[in-house]
Design a protein around this motif. Structure first.
Motif, short mmCIF file in Angstrom:
data_model
loop_
_atom_site.label_atom_id
_atom_site.label_comp_id
_atom_site.label_asym_id
_atom_site.label_seq_id
_atom_site.Cartn_x
_atom_site.Cartn_y
_atom_site.Cartn_z
N PHE A 26 0.79 -1.23 0.00
CA PHE A 26 0.00 0.00 0.00
C PHE A 26 0.83 1.29 0.00
O PHE A 26 0.46 2.25 -0.66
CB PHE A 26 -0.96 0.01 1.20
CG PHE A 26 -1.94 -1.12 1.17
CD1 PHE A 26 -2.91 -1.18 0.19
CD2 PHE A 26 -1.88 -2.12 2.11
CE1 PHE A 26 -3.82 -2.22 0.16
CE2 PHE A 26 -2.78 -3.18 2.08
CZ PHE A 26 -3.75 -3.23 1.10
N LEU A 27 1.93 1.33 0.73
CA LEU A 27 2.68 2.57 0.88
C LEU A 27 3.71 2.80 -0.22
O LEU A 27 3.89 3.92 -0.68
CB LEU A 27 3.34 2.62 2.26
CG LEU A 27 3.98 3.94 2.64
CD1 LEU A 27 2.90 5.02 2.75
CD2 LEU A 27 4.74 3.82 3.94
N PRO A 29 3.74 2.01 -3.48
CA PRO A 29 3.21 2.65 -4.69
C PRO A 29 2.88 4.13 -4.49
O PRO A 29 3.08 4.94 -5.40
CB PRO A 29 1.95 1.85 -5.01
CG PRO A 29 2.18 0.52 -4.39
CD PRO A 29 2.98 0.79 -3.15
N GLU A 30 2.42 4.48 -3.30
CA GLU A 30 2.13 5.90 -3.02
C GLU A 30 3.41 6.73 -3.02
O GLU A 30 3.43 7.85 -3.55
CB GLU A 30 1.41 6.04 -1.68
CG GLU A 30 0.02 5.47 -1.67
CD GLU A 30 -0.91 6.20 -2.61
OE1 GLU A 30 -0.83 7.43 -2.73
OE2 GLU A 30 -1.74 5.51 -3.24
N ILE A 31 4.45 6.19 -2.43
CA ILE A 31 5.73 6.90 -2.41
C ILE A 31 6.28 7.05 -3.82
O ILE A 31 6.79 8.11 -4.21
CB ILE A 31 6.74 6.18 -1.49
CG1 ILE A 31 6.28 6.27 -0.03
CG2 ILE A 31 8.14 6.77 -1.64
CD1 ILE A 31 7.10 5.42 0.93
N ASN A 33 4.55 7.07 -6.65
CA ASN A 33 3.73 8.06 -7.37
C ASN A 33 4.06 9.47 -6.92
O ASN A 33 4.07 10.40 -7.73
CB ASN A 33 2.24 7.75 -7.17
CG ASN A 33 1.81 6.52 -7.92
OD1 ASN A 33 2.40 6.16 -8.94
ND2 ASN A 33 0.79 5.87 -7.42
N TYR A 34 4.33 9.65 -5.64
CA TYR A 34 4.71 10.96 -5.12
C TYR A 34 6.02 11.43 -5.76
O TYR A 34 6.16 12.59 -6.14
CB TYR A 34 4.83 10.91 -3.60
CG TYR A 34 5.29 12.20 -2.99
CD1 TYR A 34 4.43 13.29 -2.90
CD2 TYR A 34 6.59 12.35 -2.53
CE1 TYR A 34 4.85 14.49 -2.35
CE2 TYR A 34 7.02 13.53 -1.98
CZ TYR A 34 6.15 14.60 -1.89
OH TYR A 34 6.58 15.78 -1.36
N GLU A 37 5.32 12.60 -9.21
CA GLU A 37 4.56 13.85 -9.29
C GLU A 37 5.38 15.08 -8.91
O GLU A 37 4.96 16.20 -9.18
CB GLU A 37 3.34 13.77 -8.36
CG GLU A 37 2.29 12.81 -8.83
CD GLU A 37 1.19 12.61 -7.80
OE1 GLU A 37 1.26 13.24 -6.72
OE2 GLU A 37 0.28 11.81 -8.07
N LYS A 46 9.78 7.19 -10.62
CA LYS A 46 8.86 6.25 -10.01
C LYS A 46 9.47 4.84 -9.99
O LYS A 46 9.38 4.13 -9.00
CB LYS A 46 7.56 6.26 -10.80
CG LYS A 46 6.58 5.20 -10.46
CD LYS A 46 5.47 5.17 -11.51
CE LYS A 46 4.15 5.40 -10.89
NZ LYS A 46 3.05 5.37 -11.83
#
Length: 158
Positions: A26-27, A29-31, A33-34, A37, A46
């Motif tokens: 969960f975390l 992929p968020e990191i 993507n961040y 971005e 990424k």
């Protein structure tokens, strides 16, 4: 030693493994993507984040497996054996590997620190914690090896 005497530690190791797996699912992929971005011109950042984070998880899980093996040796009353020393040696090497991987990935943390300054501190904490675990495993390995040597000397004198 009773078989269930290390049950609490085994459960703790398994729960830590589940927690890190959840973070990887969960975390991470968020990191990643961040990181993509932060600047659209270098959105390819990424993929190094993915590779770096998942590559660091591999030695972590090998070290957890070695810890579970060591706990099973304790349950079987073979804690004072060369296989226990080998398990501690493997834990030490895996912890060093994690430290090296995070040290190599610090430029990625530095890149993301423009928008999230605390991320460098997180990377440094992981490096430091891995090194502490490596040193602790090395000390235990040496103590266990000396205890085995003393035990074998006592067995020969009797």
């Amino acid at each position: 030693m009773k078989r269930g005497s290390t049950l609490f530690l085994k459960i703790a190791v398994i729960l830590i493994g589940i927690l890190v797996l959840a973070l990887c699912i969960f975390l991470v992929p968020e990191i990643a993507n961040y990181a993509a971005e932060l600047d659209q011109d270098i959105a390819y950042m990424k993929y190094p984040v993915f590779i770096f984070m998942y590559a660091a998880a591999i030695p972590f899980y090998f070290a957890l497996y070695q810890a579970l093996r060591l706990l099973s040796y304790i349950d079987k009353n073979i804690a004072f054996s060369q296989i226990s020393v080998k398990a501690l040696k493997n834990i030490k090497y895996f912890a060093i590997t994690i430290s090296i991987l995070y040290a190599a990935g610090m430029p990625l943390f530095y890149f993301m620190a423009e928008r999230a300054p605390g991320i460098i501190l997180i990377g440094l904490i992981i490096i430091f914690a891995s090194l502490v675990i490596a040193v602790f495993a090395a000390v235990l390995q040496r103590l266990l090896q000396e205890a085995i040597n003393i035990k074998s000397e006592n067995d020969l004198t009797v």
